[in-house]
Design a protein around this motif. Structure first.
Motif, PDB file in Angstrom:
ATOM      1  N   UNK A 128      -0.509   0.696 -13.756  1.00 30.00           N
ATOM      2  CA  UNK A 128      -1.355   0.123 -12.714  1.00 30.00           C
ATOM      3  C   UNK A 128      -0.711   0.446 -11.373  1.00 30.00           C
ATOM      4  N   UNK A 129      -1.531   0.969 -10.452  1.00 25.25           N
ATOM      5  CA  UNK A 129      -1.091   1.321  -9.108  1.00 25.25           C
ATOM      6  C   UNK A 129      -1.882   0.494  -8.089  1.00 25.25           C
ATOM      7  N   UNK A 130      -1.271   0.174  -6.965  1.00 30.24           N
ATOM      8  CA  UNK A 130      -1.961  -0.443  -5.836  1.00 30.24           C
ATOM      9  C   UNK A 130      -2.208   0.636  -4.791  1.00 30.24           C
ATOM     10  N   UNK A 131      -3.318   0.514  -4.056  1.00 26.52           N
ATOM     11  CA  UNK A 131      -3.602   1.469  -2.988  1.00 26.52           C
ATOM     12  C   UNK A 131      -3.566   0.754  -1.641  1.00 26.52           C
ATOM     13  N   UNK A 132      -3.509   1.531  -0.585  1.00 24.54           N
ATOM     14  CA  UNK A 132      -3.560   0.950   0.753  1.00 24.54           C
ATOM     15  C   UNK A 132      -4.985   0.572   1.151  1.00 24.54           C
ATOM     16  N   UNK A 178      -2.717   5.983   0.092  1.00 29.68           N
ATOM     17  CA  UNK A 178      -1.333   5.748  -0.314  1.00 29.68           C
ATOM     18  C   UNK A 178      -1.357   4.948  -1.615  1.00 29.68           C
ATOM     19  N   UNK A 179      -0.591   5.404  -2.602  1.00 29.67           N
ATOM     20  CA  UNK A 179      -0.572   4.791  -3.925  1.00 29.67           C
ATOM     21  C   UNK A 179       0.845   4.324  -4.247  1.00 29.67           C
ATOM     22  N   UNK A 231      -5.611   1.259  -9.016  1.00 33.69           N
ATOM     23  CA  UNK A 231      -5.895   2.423  -9.854  1.00 33.69           C
ATOM     24  C   UNK A 231      -5.247   2.159 -11.205  1.00 33.69           C
ATOM     25  N   UNK A 232      -5.957   2.509 -12.272  1.00 33.16           N
ATOM     26  CA  UNK A 232      -5.448   2.271 -13.618  1.00 33.16           C
ATOM     27  C   UNK A 232      -5.386   3.593 -14.356  1.00 33.16           C
ATOM     28  N   UNK A 233      -4.228   3.898 -14.909  1.00 30.19           N
ATOM     29  CA  UNK A 233      -4.037   5.102 -15.717  1.00 30.19           C
ATOM     30  C   UNK A 233      -4.011   4.682 -17.167  1.00 30.19           C
TER      31      UNK A 233
END
Length: 63
Positions: A18-22, A2-3, A27-29
């Motif tokens: 910048x995304x957080x995951x479960x 899950x992002x 995650x960095x784009x």
């Protein structure tokens, strides 16, 4: 996985983000640089993001 989007430098999909995951990871784009001269293993990659993105994430207490 899950992002969840944490912070971006713009409102469209093609921007550094910048995304957080479960999984408790980020995650960095961003852009994939090619002129760095580093030896990067095949299972890893480099991503270039603007300092502004990290500053915004820290200022907003997202990371």
């Amino acid at each position: 996985m899950k992002v969840t989007k944490l912070v971006s430098t713009c409102d469209i999909k093609d921007c550094p983000t910048i995304y957080a995951t479960d999984r408790g990871t980020l995650l960095v784009q961003g852009e994939t640089p090619t002129d760095h001269g580093l030896q990067v293993p095949a299972h890893e990659s480099l991503v270039e993001i603007p300092m502004e993105l990290l500053q915004k994430a820290i200022r907003d207490k997202l990371i």
